[in-house]
Design a protein around this motif. Structure first.
Motif, short mmCIF file in Angstrom:
data_model
loop_
_atom_site.label_atom_id
_atom_site.label_comp_id
_atom_site.label_asym_id
_atom_site.label_seq_id
_atom_site.Cartn_x
_atom_site.Cartn_y
_atom_site.Cartn_z
N ASN A 120 1.68 14.56 -9.49
CA ASN A 120 2.91 13.82 -9.19
C ASN A 120 2.62 12.43 -8.64
O ASN A 120 3.56 11.65 -8.42
N ASP A 121 1.35 12.10 -8.45
CA ASP A 121 0.95 10.75 -8.02
C ASP A 121 0.51 9.87 -9.19
O ASP A 121 0.31 8.66 -9.01
N LYS A 131 7.16 8.61 -8.86
CA LYS A 131 6.70 7.63 -7.87
C LYS A 131 6.38 6.29 -8.52
O LYS A 131 6.54 5.23 -7.91
N GLY A 132 5.93 6.32 -9.77
CA GLY A 132 5.63 5.08 -10.47
C GLY A 132 6.86 4.25 -10.73
O GLY A 132 6.86 3.02 -10.57
N ALA A 133 7.96 4.90 -11.13
CA ALA A 133 9.22 4.18 -11.35
C ALA A 133 9.71 3.55 -10.05
O ALA A 133 10.24 2.43 -10.05
N ILE A 180 0.86 -1.19 0.00
CA ILE A 180 0.00 0.00 0.00
C ILE A 180 0.89 1.23 0.00
O ILE A 180 1.72 1.42 0.90
N ALA A 181 0.71 2.07 -1.02
CA ALA A 181 1.46 3.33 -1.10
C ALA A 181 0.48 4.49 -1.04
O ALA A 181 -0.58 4.45 -1.68
N THR A 182 0.82 5.51 -0.29
CA THR A 182 -0.06 6.68 -0.22
C THR A 182 0.74 7.97 -0.18
O THR A 182 1.75 8.09 0.51
N ASN A 189 9.39 12.48 -4.38
CA ASN A 189 8.56 12.06 -5.52
C ASN A 189 9.10 10.82 -6.22
O ASN A 189 9.00 10.67 -7.44
N GLY A 190 9.68 9.92 -5.44
CA GLY A 190 10.12 8.64 -5.99
C GLY A 190 11.56 8.60 -6.44
O GLY A 190 12.05 7.53 -6.83
#
Length: 269
Positions: A216-217, A190-192, A5-7, A66-67
């Motif tokens: 950015n999400d 964040k996806g990477a 779970i990522a938030t 941001n990842g």
């Protein structure tokens, strides 16, 4: 079966006073007990996130900047910095646009060259290790820079996001809040970071859940099998991610996480 779970935090898990839900530490502890990895995923720095989640920091996977930076149990698992030459170019272009204030964000510290308000107060709030320096160019080379956060006095959606992308081709420029725009390496998001974690920990896409509220999400949300945005989310993002939970003010994210936790309990029973 949910394993990850990522938030996002500001505007998503945190309320409008930037407070965590009262029950979050108990929920994270129980998620850990059932083998569900909980990941705060934020534009904030690692030092700030660890302070915020101190009671359960050893049970969290932190997607920072941001990842561009991923930390787990104090160890750096992933880092995607901006090349030094690109930082120089970006600073020149940002400074050339009125009403913009840049901040260099490294794995250890954030650096600013202005103490003007409200910029400096906002920077210090989200960046626990925030260093005021005479000139940001002097920081380059001291530590790798994950991200350049840009505060926009006029509002990021009406000013910097309309001007920076054409000036900074080859870099990623994304809205990260009403007054903020972030500049990063072209493939840092964040996806990477989520994709890296899925591959590293052998987690399937359908075993992942994500929550967010701003652009950015977006990559993080699409990288997970189930994605939700809060009712207060940036309208263009709500059009792209149609699953919603109640607003951050109403605790929509923690309510949904507790619902997921109940399902996990039943599956493990």
């Amino acid at each position: 079966m949910i394993r990850f779970i990522a938030t996002d935090l500001d505007g998503t898990l945190l309320d409008n006073e930037r407070r965590l839900p009262d029950e979050i530490f108990d929920v994270v502890t129980e998620l850990d007990r059932y083998g569900v990895l909980f990941a705060p995923a934020s534009g904030r720095q690692y030092a700030n996130l660890v302070k915020l989640f101190a009671p359960v920091a050893d049970k969290c996977m932190f997607l920072c900047e941001n990842g561009a930076l991923v930390k787990y149990k104090g160890q750096t698992l992933y880092l995607n910095p901006i090349p030094d030459g690109e930082i120089v170019r970006a600073l020149d272009e940002i400074r050339a646009i009125p009403h913009l204030y840049p901040m260099l964000c490294g794995p250890e510290n954030a650096y600013v060259e202005s103490n003007e308000q409200p910029f400096y107060g906002l920077a210090a709030h989200s960046y626990t290790n925030c260093v005021l320096t005479e000139n940001l160019n002097g920081v380059i080379g001291k530590e790798q820079i994950c991200k350049i956060a840009v505060y926009d006095e006029l509002g990021s959606a009406v000013n910097c996001i309309k001007k920076l992308p054409q000036r900074l081709s080859g870099l990623r420029i994304i809205l990260s809040g009403a007054d903020w725009c972030d500049v990063s390496a072209p493939n840092a998001d964040k996806g990477a970071a989520v994709r890296f974690l899925r591959e590293t920990f052998a987690i399937k896409r359908e075993e992942c859940v994500a929550f967010g509220d701003h652009m950015n999400d977006y990559e993080m949300l699409t990288e997970c099998g189930t994605a939700y945005v809060t009712e207060n989310a940036y309208p263009p993002l709500k059009k792209m991610i149609r699953n919603t939970v109640p607003s951050n003010r109403e605790g929509g994210v923690i309510r949904k996480i507790k619902e997921i936790l109940r399902t996990v309990r039943e599956e493990r029973a």
